[in-house]
Design a protein around this motif. Sequence first.
Motif, PDB file in Angstrom:
ATOM      1  N   PHE A   1      28.671 106.957  23.711  1.00 35.55           N
ATOM      2  CA  PHE A   1      29.776 106.867  22.756  1.00 35.55           C
ATOM      3  C   PHE A   1      29.907 105.477  22.155  1.00 35.55           C
ATOM      4  O   PHE A   1      30.163 105.327  20.968  1.00 35.55           O
ATOM      5  N   ARG A   2      29.704 104.457  22.966  1.00 29.30           N
ATOM      6  CA  ARG A   2      29.950 103.091  22.483  1.00 29.30           C
ATOM      7  C   ARG A   2      28.962 102.655  21.407  1.00 29.30           C
ATOM      8  O   ARG A   2      29.131 101.606  20.802  1.00 29.30           O
ATOM      9  N   ASN A   3      27.908 103.461  21.172  1.00 32.09           N
ATOM     10  CA  ASN A   3      26.926 103.141  20.148  1.00 32.09           C
ATOM     11  C   ASN A   3      27.088 103.939  18.863  1.00 32.09           C
ATOM     12  O   ASN A   3      26.225 103.903  17.987  1.00 32.09           O
ATOM     13  N   TYR A   4      28.201 104.677  18.775  1.00 36.29           N
ATOM     14  CA  TYR A   4      28.395 105.563  17.640  1.00 36.29           C
ATOM     15  C   TYR A   4      29.627 105.184  16.837  1.00 36.29           C
ATOM     16  O   TYR A   4      30.709 104.935  17.414  1.00 36.29           O
ATOM     17  N   ALA A   5      29.460 105.160  15.525  1.00 36.78           N
ATOM     18  CA  ALA A   5      30.624 105.131  14.658  1.00 36.78           C
ATOM     19  C   ALA A   5      31.267 106.513  14.698  1.00 36.78           C
ATOM     20  O   ALA A   5      30.568 107.524  14.736  1.00 36.78           O
ATOM     21  N   MET A   6      32.590 106.521  14.696  1.00 35.86           N
ATOM     22  CA  MET A   6      33.328 107.781  14.778  1.00 35.86           C
ATOM     23  C   MET A   6      34.202 107.935  13.541  1.00 35.86           C
ATOM     24  O   MET A   6      34.956 107.024  13.182  1.00 35.86           O
ATOM     25  N   ALA A   7      34.073 109.083  12.914  1.00 31.94           N
ATOM     26  CA  ALA A   7      34.795 109.316  11.672  1.00 31.94           C
ATOM     27  C   ALA A   7      35.659 110.567  11.762  1.00 31.94           C
ATOM     28  O   ALA A   7      35.426 111.439  12.604  1.00 31.94           O
ATOM     29  N   TRP A   8      36.636 110.615  10.893  1.00 34.13           N
ATOM     30  CA  TRP A   8      37.460 111.810  10.725  1.00 34.13           C
ATOM     31  C   TRP A   8      37.321 112.280   9.279  1.00 34.13           C
ATOM     32  O   TRP A   8      37.355 111.477   8.343  1.00 34.13           O
ATOM     33  N   PHE A   9      37.165 113.590   9.151  1.00 33.86           N
ATOM     34  CA  PHE A   9      37.137 114.251   7.861  1.00 33.86           C
ATOM     35  C   PHE A   9      38.153 115.379   7.901  1.00 33.86           C
ATOM     36  O   PHE A   9      38.630 115.776   8.966  1.00 33.86           O
ATOM     37  N   ARG A  10      38.469 115.918   6.731  1.00 36.61           N
ATOM     38  CA  ARG A  10      39.366 117.072   6.696  1.00 36.61           C
ATOM     39  C   ARG A  10      38.935 118.015   5.580  1.00 36.61           C
ATOM     40  O   ARG A  10      38.273 117.598   4.620  1.00 36.61           O
ATOM     41  N   GLN A  11      39.338 119.253   5.733  1.00 33.94           N
ATOM     42  CA  GLN A  11      38.948 120.257   4.745  1.00 33.94           C
ATOM     43  C   GLN A  11      40.037 121.282   4.564  1.00 33.94           C
ATOM     44  O   GLN A  11      40.577 121.815   5.532  1.00 33.94           O
ATOM     45  N   VAL A  12      40.314 121.549   3.312  1.00 33.64           N
ATOM     46  CA  VAL A  12      41.231 122.610   2.920  1.00 33.64           C
ATOM     47  C   VAL A  12      40.395 123.785   2.456  1.00 33.64           C
ATOM     48  O   VAL A  12      39.368 123.582   1.788  1.00 33.64           O
ATOM     49  N   PRO A  13      40.774 125.007   2.805  1.00 34.02           N
ATOM     50  CA  PRO A  13      39.992 126.177   2.365  1.00 34.02           C
ATOM     51  C   PRO A  13      39.763 126.162   0.858  1.00 34.02           C
ATOM     52  O   PRO A  13      40.687 125.926   0.075  1.00 34.02           O
TER      53      PRO A  13
ATOM     54  N   THR B   1      46.009 105.917  11.334  1.00 35.70           N
ATOM     55  CA  THR B   1      45.334 104.862  12.088  1.00 35.70           C
ATOM     56  C   THR B   1      44.337 105.488  13.055  1.00 35.70           C
ATOM     57  O   THR B   1      44.677 106.406  13.795  1.00 35.70           O
ATOM     58  N   ILE B   2      43.119 104.968  13.025  1.00 36.30           N
ATOM     59  CA  ILE B   2      42.075 105.416  13.951  1.00 36.30           C
ATOM     60  C   ILE B   2      41.919 104.375  15.048  1.00 36.30           C
ATOM     61  O   ILE B   2      41.886 103.170  14.780  1.00 36.30           O
ATOM     62  N   SER B   3      41.788 104.869  16.266  1.00 37.79           N
ATOM     63  CA  SER B   3      41.524 103.988  17.407  1.00 37.79           C
ATOM     64  C   SER B   3      40.494 104.660  18.299  1.00 37.79           C
ATOM     65  O   SER B   3      40.276 105.862  18.214  1.00 37.79           O
ATOM     66  N   ARG B   4      39.868 103.875  19.144  1.00 36.45           N
ATOM     67  CA  ARG B   4      38.874 104.429  20.056  1.00 36.45           C
ATOM     68  C   ARG B   4      38.997 103.768  21.413  1.00 36.45           C
ATOM     69  O   ARG B   4      39.400 102.608  21.522  1.00 36.45           O
ATOM     70  N   ASP B   5      38.628 104.542  22.424  1.00 38.65           N
ATOM     71  CA  ASP B   5      38.598 104.041  23.798  1.00 38.65           C
ATOM     72  C   ASP B   5      37.193 104.302  24.314  1.00 38.65           C
ATOM     73  O   ASP B   5      36.856 105.432  24.685  1.00 38.65           O
ATOM     74  N   ASN B   6      36.378 103.255  24.315  1.00 36.21           N
ATOM     75  CA  ASN B   6      34.977 103.425  24.722  1.00 36.21           C
ATOM     76  C   ASN B   6      34.845 103.721  26.220  1.00 36.21           C
ATOM     77  O   ASN B   6      33.817 104.231  26.652  1.00 36.21           O
ATOM     78  N   ALA B   7      35.845 103.412  26.986  1.00 38.03           N
ATOM     79  CA  ALA B   7      35.809 103.722  28.418  1.00 38.03           C
ATOM     80  C   ALA B   7      36.063 105.210  28.671  1.00 38.03           C
ATOM     81  O   ALA B   7      35.607 105.762  29.677  1.00 38.03           O
ATOM     82  N   LYS B   8      36.774 105.848  27.739  1.00 36.01           N
ATOM     83  CA  LYS B   8      37.107 107.267  27.892  1.00 36.01           C
ATOM     84  C   LYS B   8      36.357 108.156  26.916  1.00 36.01           C
ATOM     85  O   LYS B   8      36.586 109.365  26.886  1.00 36.01           O
ATOM     86  N   ASP B   9      35.485 107.546  26.104  1.00 34.13           N
ATOM     87  CA  ASP B   9      34.692 108.312  25.118  1.00 34.13           C
ATOM     88  C   ASP B   9      35.606 109.153  24.224  1.00 34.13           C
ATOM     89  O   ASP B   9      35.343 110.338  23.960  1.00 34.13           O
TER      90      ASP B   9
ATOM     91  N   GLY C   1      38.717 108.713   7.486  1.00 34.77           N
ATOM     92  CA  GLY C   1      38.592 107.346   7.985  1.00 34.77           C
ATOM     93  C   GLY C   1      37.480 107.249   8.997  1.00 34.77           C
ATOM     94  O   GLY C   1      36.952 108.252   9.467  1.00 34.77           O
ATOM     95  N   VAL C   2      37.098 106.002   9.330  1.00 33.90           N
ATOM     96  CA  VAL C   2      36.008 105.758  10.269  1.00 33.90           C
ATOM     97  C   VAL C   2      36.305 104.490  11.041  1.00 33.90           C
ATOM     98  O   VAL C   2      36.986 103.575  10.537  1.00 33.90           O
ATOM     99  N   ILE C   3      35.795 104.446  12.276  1.00 35.57           N
ATOM    100  CA  ILE C   3      35.889 103.256  13.097  1.00 35.57           C
ATOM    101  C   ILE C   3      34.501 102.946  13.638  1.00 35.57           C
ATOM    102  O   ILE C   3      33.798 103.848  14.100  1.00 35.57           O
ATOM    103  N   ASN C   4      34.089 101.689  13.552  1.00 33.10           N
ATOM    104  CA  ASN C   4      32.766 101.372  14.076  1.00 33.10           C
ATOM    105  C   ASN C   4      32.855 101.056  15.563  1.00 33.10           C
ATOM    106  O   ASN C   4      33.938 101.025  16.158  1.00 33.10           O
ATOM    107  N   TRP C   5      31.661 100.865  16.173  1.00 33.60           N
ATOM    108  CA  TRP C   5      31.692 100.719  17.625  1.00 33.60           C
ATOM    109  C   TRP C   5      31.719  99.266  18.075  1.00 33.60           C
ATOM    110  O   TRP C   5      32.174  98.954  19.158  1.00 33.60           O
TER     111      TRP C   5
END
Length: 124
Positions: free
Chosen positions: A29-41, A69-77, A49-53
């Motif tokens: 997990f700690r080597n991956y950028a994590m992003a959020w996307f959304r979709q309406v039918p 706001t995006i946050s990440r916890d690399n200890a909890k993946d 948004g995205v957060i880098n590692w």
Amino acid sequence: QVQLLESGGGLVQAGGSLRLSCAASGLTFRNYAMAWFRQVPGKEREFVGVINWSIGATLYADSVKGRFTISRDNAKDTVCLQMNSLKPEDMAVYYCAAGYHDELIGTEVWYPYWGQGTQVTVSS
């Protein structure tokens, strides 16, 4: 195999808040950028948004800037999306996605791994 599992979606009134979580497994997990996307039918999936590692830097779509706001916890993946001041137009299925890079990029092709999505409904 890689699995991303979103949770925290639901029904909220306009102006309210929700916190989405995405639990990752099967990857470093700690080597991956994590992003959020959304979709309406009926519409294309859009970047939220995205957060880098490396330093936890973030980038947001203009439509959510200052509210989400995006946050990440690399200890909890885990990566979270805190959504405040929700609007009816925020209603969508929200997806988290993982990309093996450290860039603040909002293009889907950079994220090969996706969750199944969680529904966010905002009532006016």
